[in-house]
Design a protein around this motif. Sequence first.
Motif, mmCIF file in Angstrom:
data_model
loop_
_atom_site.group_PDB
_atom_site.id
_atom_site.type_symbol
_atom_site.label_atom_id
_atom_site.label_comp_id
_atom_site.label_asym_id
_atom_site.label_seq_id
_atom_site.Cartn_x
_atom_site.Cartn_y
_atom_site.Cartn_z
ATOM 1 N N PRO A 331 9.995 -14.131 27.875
ATOM 2 C CA PRO A 331 9.676 -15.061 26.665
ATOM 3 C C PRO A 331 8.302 -16.087 27.107
ATOM 4 O O PRO A 331 8.425 -17.081 26.699
ATOM 5 N N TYR A 332 7.509 -15.226 27.649
ATOM 6 C CA TYR A 332 6.294 -16.319 28.240
ATOM 7 C C TYR A 332 4.985 -15.517 28.211
ATOM 8 O O TYR A 332 4.374 -14.988 29.088
ATOM 9 N N PRO A 333 4.726 -15.353 27.067
ATOM 10 C CA PRO A 333 5.161 -15.556 25.625
ATOM 11 C C PRO A 333 5.981 -14.714 25.014
ATOM 12 O O PRO A 333 6.730 -15.270 24.280
ATOM 13 N N ALA A 334 5.627 -13.525 25.027
ATOM 14 C CA ALA A 334 6.331 -12.452 24.284
ATOM 15 C C ALA A 334 6.385 -10.987 24.744
ATOM 16 O O ALA A 334 5.992 -10.257 24.100
ATOM 17 N N ASN A 335 6.906 -11.044 25.980
ATOM 18 C CA ASN A 335 6.658 -9.631 26.553
ATOM 19 C C ASN A 335 8.149 -9.077 26.806
ATOM 20 O O ASN A 335 9.245 -9.476 26.430
ATOM 21 N N LEU A 336 7.955 -7.606 26.379
ATOM 22 C CA LEU A 336 9.214 -6.736 26.749
ATOM 23 C C LEU A 336 9.064 -6.070 28.029
ATOM 24 O O LEU A 336 8.166 -5.061 28.120
ATOM 25 N N MET A 337 9.624 -6.392 29.167
ATOM 26 C CA MET A 337 9.400 -5.617 30.544
ATOM 27 C C MET A 337 10.072 -4.345 30.458
ATOM 28 O O MET A 337 11.303 -4.341 30.385
ATOM 29 N N ILE A 338 9.495 -3.275 30.555
ATOM 30 C CA ILE A 338 10.010 -1.998 30.473
ATOM 31 C C ILE A 338 10.119 -1.335 32.097
ATOM 32 O O ILE A 338 8.925 -1.209 32.747
ATOM 33 N N GLY A 339 11.242 -1.360 32.619
ATOM 34 C CA GLY A 339 11.361 -1.151 34.122
ATOM 35 C C GLY A 339 11.354 0.236 34.424
ATOM 36 O O GLY A 339 12.117 0.948 33.707
ATOM 37 N N ALA A 340 10.627 0.628 35.411
ATOM 38 C CA ALA A 340 10.501 2.138 35.555
ATOM 39 C C ALA A 340 10.456 2.349 37.157
ATOM 40 O O ALA A 340 10.412 1.532 37.905
ATOM 41 N N ILE A 341 11.009 3.520 37.634
ATOM 42 C CA ILE A 341 10.730 3.838 38.895
ATOM 43 C C ILE A 341 9.951 5.119 38.779
ATOM 44 O O ILE A 341 10.112 6.013 38.481
ATOM 45 N N GLY A 342 8.698 5.108 39.848
ATOM 46 C CA GLY A 342 7.919 6.179 39.971
ATOM 47 C C GLY A 342 7.715 6.827 41.529
ATOM 48 O O GLY A 342 8.021 5.946 42.443
ATOM 49 N N GLN A 343 7.706 7.947 41.465
ATOM 50 C CA GLN A 343 7.432 8.400 42.961
ATOM 51 C C GLN A 343 6.101 9.177 43.133
ATOM 52 O O GLN A 343 5.566 9.880 42.243
ATOM 53 N N ALA A 344 5.634 8.543 44.412
ATOM 54 C CA ALA A 344 3.997 9.199 44.488
ATOM 55 C C ALA A 344 4.175 10.597 45.037
ATOM 56 O O ALA A 344 5.238 11.149 45.556
ATOM 57 N N ILE A 345 2.835 11.226 44.538
ATOM 58 C CA ILE A 345 2.905 12.740 45.281
ATOM 59 C C ILE A 345 2.342 12.672 46.512
ATOM 60 O O ILE A 345 1.835 11.780 46.968
ATOM 61 N N PRO A 346 2.798 13.689 47.393
ATOM 62 C CA PRO A 346 2.307 13.711 48.624
ATOM 63 C C PRO A 346 0.962 13.670 48.993
ATOM 64 O O PRO A 346 0.505 12.822 50.037
ATOM 65 N N GLU A 347 0.023 14.093 48.120
ATOM 66 C CA GLU A 347 -1.393 13.817 48.414
ATOM 67 C C GLU A 347 -2.179 12.803 48.026
ATOM 68 O O GLU A 347 -3.173 12.437 48.012
ATOM 69 N N GLY A 348 -1.248 11.990 47.405
ATOM 70 C CA GLY A 348 -1.494 10.501 46.473
ATOM 71 C C GLY A 348 -1.082 9.409 47.242
ATOM 72 O O GLY A 348 -0.960 8.571 46.391
ATOM 73 N N GLU A 349 -0.637 9.123 48.251
ATOM 74 C CA GLU A 349 0.138 8.079 48.852
ATOM 75 C C GLU A 349 -0.715 7.093 49.454
ATOM 76 O O GLU A 349 -0.202 6.216 50.221
ATOM 77 N N THR A 350 -2.066 7.262 49.663
ATOM 78 C CA THR A 350 -2.913 6.213 50.551
ATOM 79 C C THR A 350 -3.433 5.286 49.491
ATOM 80 O O THR A 350 -3.826 5.412 48.609
ATOM 81 N N VAL A 351 -3.233 4.060 49.901
ATOM 82 C CA VAL A 351 -3.384 2.771 49.230
ATOM 83 C C VAL A 351 -4.785 2.463 49.146
ATOM 84 O O VAL A 351 -5.583 2.629 50.405
ATOM 85 N N HIS A 352 -5.499 2.298 47.991
ATOM 86 C CA HIS A 352 -6.819 1.910 47.755
ATOM 87 C C HIS A 352 -7.065 0.750 46.758
ATOM 88 O O HIS A 352 -6.634 0.955 45.510
ATOM 89 N N LEU A 353 -7.459 -0.436 47.067
ATOM 90 C CA LEU A 353 -7.426 -1.460 46.299
ATOM 91 C C LEU A 353 -8.847 -1.402 45.709
ATOM 92 O O LEU A 353 -9.089 -2.741 45.023
ATOM 93 N N GLY A 354 -9.687 -0.848 45.773
ATOM 94 C CA GLY A 354 -11.197 -0.880 45.262
ATOM 95 C C GLY A 354 -11.026 -0.681 43.916
ATOM 96 O O GLY A 354 -12.368 -0.882 43.088
ATOM 97 N N HIS A 355 -10.265 -0.279 42.923
ATOM 98 C CA HIS A 355 -10.274 0.089 41.621
ATOM 99 C C HIS A 355 -10.360 -1.306 40.837
ATOM 100 O O HIS A 355 -11.386 -1.852 40.089
ATOM 101 N N ASP A 356 -9.176 -2.006 41.034
ATOM 102 C CA ASP A 356 -8.927 -3.449 40.326
ATOM 103 C C ASP A 356 -8.714 -4.500 41.163
ATOM 104 O O ASP A 356 -7.918 -4.169 42.219
ATOM 105 N N ALA A 357 -9.282 -5.630 41.089
ATOM 106 C CA ALA A 357 -9.170 -6.647 42.083
ATOM 107 C C ALA A 357 -8.111 -7.563 41.575
ATOM 108 O O ALA A 357 -7.983 -8.592 42.282
ATOM 109 N N GLU A 358 -7.146 -7.068 41.062
ATOM 110 C CA GLU A 358 -5.791 -7.856 40.733
ATOM 111 C C GLU A 358 -4.936 -8.361 41.758
ATOM 112 O O GLU A 358 -4.645 -9.659 41.966
ATOM 113 N N LEU A 359 -4.917 -7.436 42.715
ATOM 114 C CA LEU A 359 -3.968 -7.524 43.911
ATOM 115 C C LEU A 359 -4.886 -7.970 45.200
ATOM 116 O O LEU A 359 -5.847 -7.550 45.343
ATOM 117 N N GLU A 360 -4.188 -8.922 45.751
ATOM 118 C CA GLU A 360 -4.817 -9.109 47.196
ATOM 119 C C GLU A 360 -4.358 -8.224 48.274
ATOM 120 O O GLU A 360 -5.391 -8.024 48.914
#
Length: 421
Positions: A331-360
């Motif tokens: 309620p801060y202010p009006a979210n419904l958190m939809i919790g999920a579990i996802g699995q990375a594909i073998p050729e897509g597990e390299t971290v790259h932070l260049g798309h969105d600057a949200e995360l440090e």
Amino acid sequence: MPLPAPELPEPAHADLDSMLSRKFGKEIANYFSGSPLNRVSFLRADHTFLSTAFKHPSTSFLVFSNLQPLFKSPTELAYVSYKDVVPLTGEDPYMQTEDEMISTYNSSKFTPQLIFLGLDERNKNGLLYKDHYKGAPYFAIDATPKGAIQSAAEELAKNLQERGYHFGEARMHMTLPAEEAAIYAEARHLLDWNARNPFCAQCGNPTLSVNGGFKRACPPKDMGSLKGAIGSTNSVTPSDPTERPPCATRTGISNLSFPRTDPTVIMAVVSPDGQRILLGRQKRWPPHWYSTLAGFLEPAESVEEAVRREVWEESGIFLGRVVIHSTQPWPYPANLMIGAIGQAIPEGETVHLGHDAELEDARWFSVEEVREALRVGTSGLGDEAGPEYKEGGLRLPPKTAIANQLMTAVVNGFLGGDSKM
């Protein structure tokens, strides 16, 4: 020393054996869910019921000031009685039907926002309505000192303080028992939505709270507008000085505004080999504090698509299979958190932070490292970790956060809600 995190709500029919529970495991109920109240939503338009409930001796009122609830202690909400709120509301704010309220609407009259929350059917001394609906009524009231109720609200706050009560922000500590937290969440969400929507989104005129606080109407007339319609661009003065300009919300099936709920995906991401969990951190968080990734669901997007998009945008990781785990009202202010579990594909597990600057930072942690952090390193953002925590170790959200439950599910092999440590 911080208070221990409260127990989570028990899911419905937790002990019932069923095909679904055998196949998918025990249902998870997250903090802010599991309300003990029957909302009886179909009775919100019944003003005979609301009037009876409002004045009943068993009725409890949860008071808010500036969206801060009234507390007895950090682990207990405080409730007041009918006689406490009458100076703010009058003897019976539900004496008129909704149609009568709309037809006699006066925007110059200020009344405190009320929310009917539901009936506690466990209370045997509660009301009995139509020989079928039983329980002690619960209401929330916005007693923020302003407008015509300022002096009465200030006097009430003074009296409550003398009783040892205080207003406080529940988000800061999240130490309420699960059932209390669920009542608080419903009340805060609705009070905040009403406060944010005093005007019609279509015509800009003031709106009226109806349906026990769960809807807002745009009345066709306003007794407080004696010089013509507020915001009207018409050069011709209407024959009825209280008449407001035409509004699209008064045509068709529904002429009402409804509370918004913003769907948000939050996901535990597992590596292709199932041995690591992806976690990220924002710059403002304490050192070594990480959590699962999250983001808003966008229009015309499935939950699974939103999970894949947000993970790729924030971390560069590509996901394959996505499954929904559980949900959490926030309620801060009006979210419904939809919790999920996802699995990375073998050729897509390299971290790259260049798309969105949200995360440090975003990185993979071993399942064992996350398991240990769930045991010794959980806390709220402003709290200290547990006594066994060693400086420099991974820190994680408390179990009142769905992020914690998602990580717990992963380290447990995806089934069950209790951490195996």
